[in-house]
Design an enzyme around this catalytic site. Structure first.
Site, PDB file in Angstrom:
ATOM      1  N   GLY A   4      45.471  60.713  15.159  1.00  0.00           N
ATOM      2  CA  GLY A   4      44.221  60.584  14.459  1.00  0.00           C
ATOM      3  C   GLY A   4      43.764  59.459  14.127  1.00  0.00           C
ATOM      4  N   LYS A  10      49.141  60.059   9.724  1.00  0.00           N
ATOM      5  CA  LYS A  10      49.734  60.261  10.814  1.00  0.00           C
ATOM      6  C   LYS A  10      51.298  60.276  10.388  1.00  0.00           C
ATOM      7  CE  LYS A  10      47.987  57.368  13.187  1.00  0.00           C
ATOM      8  NZ  LYS A  10      47.053  56.880  12.214  1.00  0.00           N
ATOM      9  N   ASP A  76      56.854  56.103  16.167  1.00  0.00           N
ATOM     10  CA  ASP A  76      55.401  55.762  15.489  1.00  0.00           C
ATOM     11  C   ASP A  76      54.708  54.861  16.211  1.00  0.00           C
ATOM     12  OD1 ASP A  76      53.834  56.124  13.263  1.00  0.00           O
ATOM     13  OD2 ASP A  76      54.838  54.600  11.986  1.00  0.00           O
ATOM     14  N   GLU A  77      53.663  54.690  15.667  1.00  0.00           N
ATOM     15  CA  GLU A  77      52.612  53.661  16.371  1.00  0.00           C
ATOM     16  C   GLU A  77      52.383  53.932  17.977  1.00  0.00           C
ATOM     17  OE1 GLU A  77      50.565  52.106  14.515  1.00  0.00           O
ATOM     18  OE2 GLU A  77      51.351  52.043  12.472  1.00  0.00           O
ATOM     19  N   ALA A  78      52.641  55.011  18.401  1.00  0.00           N
ATOM     20  CA  ALA A  78      52.964  55.189  19.923  1.00  0.00           C
ATOM     21  C   ALA A  78      51.783  54.791  20.650  1.00  0.00           C
ATOM     22  CB  ALA A  78      53.217  56.635  20.200  1.00  0.00           C
ATOM     23  N   GLN A  79      50.602  54.432  20.002  1.00  0.00           N
ATOM     24  CA  GLN A  79      49.693  53.994  21.014  1.00  0.00           C
ATOM     25  C   GLN A  79      49.844  52.401  21.664  1.00  0.00           C
ATOM     26  OE1 GLN A  79      49.226  54.102  17.485  1.00  0.00           O
ATOM     27  NE2 GLN A  79      48.604  52.205  16.834  1.00  0.00           N
ATOM     28  N   CYS A 133      35.826  60.306   5.568  1.00  0.00           N
ATOM     29  CA  CYS A 133      34.685  59.242   5.856  1.00  0.00           C
ATOM     30  C   CYS A 133      34.273  58.503   4.748  1.00  0.00           C
ATOM     31  CB  CYS A 133      33.399  60.008   6.443  1.00  0.00           C
ATOM     32  SG  CYS A 133      32.112  58.797   6.636  1.00  0.00           S
TER      33      CYS A 133
HETATM   34 ZN    ZN Z   1      30.408  59.997   7.485  1.00  0.00          ZN
END
Ligand code: ZN
Length: 176
Positions: A4, A10, A76-79, A133
């Site tokens: 996400g 996450k 973690d932080e796999a990106q 958001c």
């Molecule tokens: Zn929005």
């Protein structure tokens, strides 16, 4: 897979699952890429300061070298892992290890991040978690950068980003 945007929880979800494994008396090991230097080096740290001990590694292959036979592995932080992370996760899973991977699915431009798409493809299960958001209160999928620069490594430093929904992200980035 748990993926996400920033602020989507996450790491909290990763820690929740790992804590349950610990309660079930399963052995747990956690790794993260060495690039994540935001907080204490030896801890997986979520924004609410839940923490579990963690080993930073300079390359994904080091996970196999340092693996001590745990039943459950958390990444973690796999990106930020290199491409070998796909091989490493497959190897561990094929050995019967439960591999739980958390990371950002998209970068600040909404592009698939690193090897996350490949990991999502080979995963048994993928959970997308959402932030709220900051502009309109809808479910947020995107990490919108509010400072200049294009260094992806900055992704993760929370004062540089806000979570936005698709509509607000689109207006913020692509409106004329
Ligand atoms: Zn929005």
């Amino acid at each position: 897979m748990i993926c996400g945007s920033m602020f989507s929880g996450k790491t909290e979800e990763l820690i929740r699952r790992l804590r349950r494994a610990v309660i079930a008396r399963q052995t747990v090991e956690i790794f993260k890429p060495l690039t994540d230097k935001r907080y204490a080096d030896e801890d997986v740290v979520s924004h609410d300061a839940n923490r579990l001990s963690c080993t930073p590694v300079s390359s994904a292959m080091n996970i196999l070298l340092l693996f001590q036979g745990a039943q459950v592995i958390g990444l973690d932080e796999a990106q930020f892992f290199d491409e070998d992370v796909v091989y490493v996760c497959r190897e561990l899973a094929n050995k019967g290890v439960r591999v739980i991977v958390a990371g950002l699915d998209m970068d600040y431009m909404g592009r698939p991040f690193g090897y996350m798409p490949s990991l999502m493809a080979i995963a048994d299960d993928v959970q997308k978690v959402h932030a709220i958001c900051q502009n309109c209160g809808a479910e947020a999928l995107f990490s919108h950068r509010i400072t200049s620069g294009s260094n992806l490594i900055h992704l993760g430093e929370k004062d540089h980003y806000i979570p936005l929904c698709r509509s607000c992200f689109s207006k913020a980035n692509f409106a004329p």
